[in-house]
Write a protein that holds these residues in place. Structure first.
Motif, PDB file in Angstrom:
ATOM      1  N   UNK A  32       0.854  -1.189   0.000  1.00 19.97           N
ATOM      2  CA  UNK A  32       0.000   0.000   0.000  1.00 19.97           C
ATOM      3  C   UNK A  32       0.885   1.233   0.000  1.00 19.97           C
ATOM      4  N   UNK A  33       0.645   2.105  -0.972  1.00 15.20           N
ATOM      5  CA  UNK A  33       1.438   3.316  -1.146  1.00 15.20           C
ATOM      6  C   UNK A  33       0.501   4.519  -1.129  1.00 15.20           C
ATOM      7  N   UNK A  34       0.789   5.468  -0.289  1.00 20.43           N
ATOM      8  CA  UNK A  34       0.053   6.734  -0.268  1.00 20.43           C
ATOM      9  C   UNK A  34       0.839   7.743  -1.084  1.00 20.43           C
ATOM     10  N   UNK A  35       0.290   8.128  -2.230  1.00 26.32           N
ATOM     11  CA  UNK A  35       0.976   9.073  -3.113  1.00 26.32           C
ATOM     12  C   UNK A  35       0.249  10.400  -3.123  1.00 26.32           C
ATOM     13  N   UNK A  36       1.023  11.480  -3.143  1.00 26.47           N
ATOM     14  CA  UNK A  36       0.441  12.826  -3.231  1.00 26.47           C
ATOM     15  C   UNK A  36       0.829  13.501  -4.543  1.00 26.47           C
ATOM     16  N   UNK A  37       1.213  12.701  -5.544  1.00 25.31           N
ATOM     17  CA  UNK A  37       1.646  13.244  -6.825  1.00 25.31           C
ATOM     18  C   UNK A  37       0.497  13.737  -7.671  1.00 25.31           C
ATOM     19  N   UNK A  38       0.807  14.465  -8.746  1.00 28.79           N
ATOM     20  CA  UNK A  38      -0.237  15.009  -9.625  1.00 28.79           C
ATOM     21  C   UNK A  38      -1.121  13.944 -10.256  1.00 28.79           C
ATOM     22  N   UNK A  39      -0.614  12.723 -10.450  1.00 28.89           N
ATOM     23  CA  UNK A  39      -1.399  11.676 -11.089  1.00 28.89           C
ATOM     24  C   UNK A  39      -2.191  10.860 -10.081  1.00 28.89           C
ATOM     25  N   UNK A  40      -1.977  11.071  -8.794  1.00 34.00           N
ATOM     26  CA  UNK A  40      -2.707  10.337  -7.764  1.00 34.00           C
ATOM     27  C   UNK A  40      -3.996  11.089  -7.410  1.00 34.00           C
ATOM     28  N   UNK A  41      -4.882  10.416  -6.668  1.00 34.58           N
ATOM     29  CA  UNK A  41      -6.078  11.093  -6.183  1.00 34.58           C
ATOM     30  C   UNK A  41      -5.678  12.252  -5.280  1.00 34.58           C
ATOM     31  N   UNK A  42      -6.398  13.350  -5.383  1.00 33.18           N
ATOM     32  CA  UNK A  42      -6.044  14.571  -4.665  1.00 33.18           C
ATOM     33  C   UNK A  42      -6.129  14.359  -3.160  1.00 33.18           C
ATOM     34  N   UNK A  43      -5.096  14.806  -2.449  1.00 30.02           N
ATOM     35  CA  UNK A  43      -5.077  14.781  -0.989  1.00 30.02           C
ATOM     36  C   UNK A  43      -5.053  16.217  -0.463  1.00 30.02           C
ATOM     37  N   UNK A  44      -5.183  16.363   0.855  1.00 30.92           N
ATOM     38  CA  UNK A  44      -5.157  17.716   1.416  1.00 30.92           C
ATOM     39  C   UNK A  44      -3.758  18.326   1.334  1.00 30.92           C
ATOM     40  N   UNK A  45      -2.736  17.487   1.096  1.00 30.28           N
ATOM     41  CA  UNK A  45      -1.388  18.023   0.922  1.00 30.28           C
ATOM     42  C   UNK A  45      -1.218  18.666  -0.452  1.00 30.28           C
ATOM     43  N   UNK A  46      -2.087  18.272  -1.417  1.00 32.85           N
ATOM     44  CA  UNK A  46      -1.959  18.726  -2.806  1.00 32.85           C
ATOM     45  C   UNK A  46      -0.513  18.531  -3.264  1.00 32.85           C
ATOM     46  N   UNK A  47       0.059  19.530  -3.960  1.00 32.46           N
ATOM     47  CA  UNK A  47       1.489  19.516  -4.268  1.00 32.46           C
ATOM     48  C   UNK A  47       2.076  20.861  -3.832  1.00 32.46           C
ATOM     49  N   UNK A  48       3.385  20.876  -3.641  1.00 32.86           N
ATOM     50  CA  UNK A  48       4.093  22.107  -3.301  1.00 32.86           C
ATOM     51  C   UNK A  48       4.819  22.589  -4.550  1.00 32.86           C
ATOM     52  N   UNK A  49       4.613  23.848  -4.899  1.00 34.24           N
ATOM     53  CA  UNK A  49       5.249  24.399  -6.100  1.00 34.24           C
ATOM     54  C   UNK A  49       6.167  25.550  -5.711  1.00 34.24           C
ATOM     55  N   UNK A  50       7.415  25.436  -6.146  1.00 32.92           N
ATOM     56  CA  UNK A  50       8.372  26.524  -5.982  1.00 32.92           C
ATOM     57  C   UNK A  50       8.353  27.309  -7.282  1.00 32.92           C
TER      58      UNK A  50
END
Length: 360
Positions: free
Chosen positions: A260-278
């Motif tokens: 089981x892998x929890x991914x927060x990447x753009x291709x994964x289901x959206x999480x509350x972490x979203x993504x961080x953009x610099x």
């Protein structure tokens, strides 16, 4: 570039029920933990577990549902009172003991060791808020030799990206050209990471792993700094406007059928972490396969251990090492890919010849 949070505010912030509602309703997050625990009931049955930073206590309840004989639910904020009531609501007060304390100050009866530690410690870009320090302290003090960590490892990924949702609308905003405003907006945002959702089609190149964290072995000092220097060929023509950062967490594969892998990447289901953009202060137009070279440094702030400073440096692709093979269109990388392809073809021919000879 930094994100600030003071030590004194940290635990107070976690008493805000809206934060916990957001986390509980984050289905990929909550369901990943539920599956990682309940699909390993043969492991958890009869075990002693510690939940570090239990919050509402939901992970502790999952462990009790999986058959744990004892769960120590550690919570430093006043939310421990709510967790205690939720444990009673679910009739697990005989199994789950909520302890209102920082884990660093906890003492278990008879210097007891636990079989497993569960914790949802992740922040934006994985390390923001610094709760992983406490999890590693708990591991060193309380985990049995050979005990399990949930999750057991994590990876931080980075990739160049476009951010059209921030800037494209300003070229014609209700019939008014506001590109000058967009330019100033971009410059003002380049001093602080942006938490937002990036579409997979807005990535400009393949991701690269910046950091691997092994929760079984890494020390608190190992978390102090990470750095990567990388070159990637743009996957398409577009506007290079920032660097997208995300993470994934891996849970132990014990009795479950698949990891089981929890991914927060753009291709994964959206999480509350979203993504961080610099964000870059100025965008760069890139052609397909054009090399994008950068260095990203992530360093813990010496005065505030729950804060990290992120520094993105744009590099000259002519002056840095490229990965092998490289996806860019520079002559040296094209030649290297050609040589590697020819070598692979020769190896295949040798294998086929050997098979033919064996048949004879």
């Amino acid at each position: 570039m930094e994100m600030n949070i003071s030590q004194s505010d940290y635990f107070t912030n976690y008493e805000d029920l809206e934060i916990h509602r957001l986390m509980l309703e984050d289905d990929p997050r909550t369901d990943s933990y539920r599956r990682a625990i309940l699909e390993n009931t043969s492991y958890f049955k009869g075990k002693v577990v510690m939940d570090v930073g239990c919050g509402t206590g939901i992970l502790s309840i999952f462990c009790a549902q999986a058959g744990a004989k004892k769960v120590y639910a550690i919570e430093a904020s006043n939310l421990s009172n709510l967790a205690t009531n939720i444990v009673k609501e679910n009739n697990f007060e005989e199994v789950i003991e909520v302890i209102h304390s920082k884990v660093e100050d906890v003492k278990l009866p008879n210097d007891m060791k636990v079989d497993a530690i569960v914790s949802e410690w992740m922040g934006f870009y994985l390390l923001h808020e610094g709760m992983l320090d406490s999890v590693l302290v708990a591991r060193d003090r309380f985990l049995k030799e050979g005990g399990e960590m949930f999750p057991e490892s994590a990876v931080i990924y980075v990739a160049p990206c476009s951010v059209p949702q921030l800037y494209n609308k300003w070229t014609n905003f209700h019939g008014v050209a506001l590109s000058t405003f967009a330019k100033q907006l971009r410059a003002s945002k380049s001093s602080k990471p942006e938490i937002m959702q990036i579409s997979p089609e807005d990535l400009l190149g393949a991701e690269v792993a910046m950091a691997w964290i092994n929760l079984r072995e890494d020390t608190v000092n190992d978390l102090n700094s990470y750095s990567i220097q990388h070159v990637v060929g743009s996957s398409k023509m577009g506007q290079y406007q920032g660097l997208c950062v995300w993470f994934e967490c891996n849970f132990p594969q014990l009795s479950s059928e698949s990891r089981i892998i929890l991914s927060t990447g753009p291709e994964a289901k959206l999480t509350h972490w979203k993504q961080t953009v610099i964000l870059l202060p100025e965008e760069q137009n890139v052609e397909e396969q054009e090399p994008i070279a950068f260095q990203l440094d992530m360093n813990r702030d010496v005065n505030s251990p729950r804060r990290y400073n992120l520094e993105l440096t744009l590099l000259d692709p002519e002056e840095v090492d490229h990965p092998i093979p490289c996806t860019c269109d520079m002559t040296k990388c094209i030649l290297m890919k050609t040589v590697m392809l020819q070598h692979a073809l020769n190896q295949n021919n040798i294998i086929e010849d050997e098979i033919i000879e064996d048949d004879e």
